[in-house]
Design a protein around this motif. Structure first.
Motif, PDB file in Angstrom:
ATOM      1  N   ARG A  47       0.830  -1.204   0.000  1.00  0.00           N
ATOM      2  CA  ARG A  47       0.000   0.000   0.000  1.00  0.00           C
ATOM      3  C   ARG A  47       0.868   1.259   0.000  1.00  0.00           C
ATOM      4  N   GLN A  48       1.935   1.248   0.783  1.00  0.00           N
ATOM      5  CA  GLN A  48       2.818   2.412   0.837  1.00  0.00           C
ATOM      6  C   GLN A  48       3.467   2.653  -0.531  1.00  0.00           C
ATOM      7  N   GLU A  51       0.916   4.151  -2.832  1.00  0.00           N
ATOM      8  CA  GLU A  51       0.637   5.557  -2.531  1.00  0.00           C
ATOM      9  C   GLU A  51       1.724   6.471  -3.085  1.00  0.00           C
ATOM     10  N   ALA A  55       1.224   9.192  -6.150  1.00  0.00           N
ATOM     11  CA  ALA A  55       1.569  10.608  -5.997  1.00  0.00           C
ATOM     12  C   ALA A  55       2.520  11.054  -7.107  1.00  0.00           C
ATOM     13  N   ARG A  70      -4.423   3.218  -9.096  1.00  0.00           N
ATOM     14  CA  ARG A  70      -5.673   3.259  -8.327  1.00  0.00           C
ATOM     15  C   ARG A  70      -6.389   1.909  -8.382  1.00  0.00           C
ATOM     16  N   ALA A  73      -4.674  -0.412  -6.078  1.00  0.00           N
ATOM     17  CA  ALA A  73      -4.951  -0.062  -4.687  1.00  0.00           C
ATOM     18  C   ALA A  73      -6.336  -0.577  -4.281  1.00  0.00           C
TER      19      ALA A  73
END
Length: 81
Positions: A47-48, A51, A55, A70, A73
């Motif tokens: 997940r990190q 992210e 970004a 996305r 995720a």
């Protein structure tokens, strides 16, 4: 990365982390790292990485890659339940 496709996920993680040392703003590398972590069932790390990759993709104006990330995720959120 051949290690990932051979199921050698820890070796793939090591490779991607080393590659990110010289290319920290490569969103594709963050995505690949996330997939390797997910294959090892390390959801928090995956997940990190997603992210960070998201970004970067948004900052670079890469809408297509942002949508791919996305989607990853969302699928990792639903598989964790």
């Amino acid at each position: 990365m051949q290690s990932y496709h051979l199921g050698e996920y820890q070796q793939a993680v090591t490779y991607y982390e080393e590659a990110l040392g010289s290319k920290p703003t490569d969103a594709w590398l963050h995505l690949a790292l996330a997939e390797a972590y997910a294959a090892m069932e390390q959801a928090a790390q995956a997940r990190q990485a997603l992210e960070v990759g998201l970004a970067i993709a948004i900052q670079n104006g890469d809408a297509e890659l942002a949508e791919i990330i996305r989607g990853k995720a969302v699928s990792s959120d639903t598989s964790a339940k």
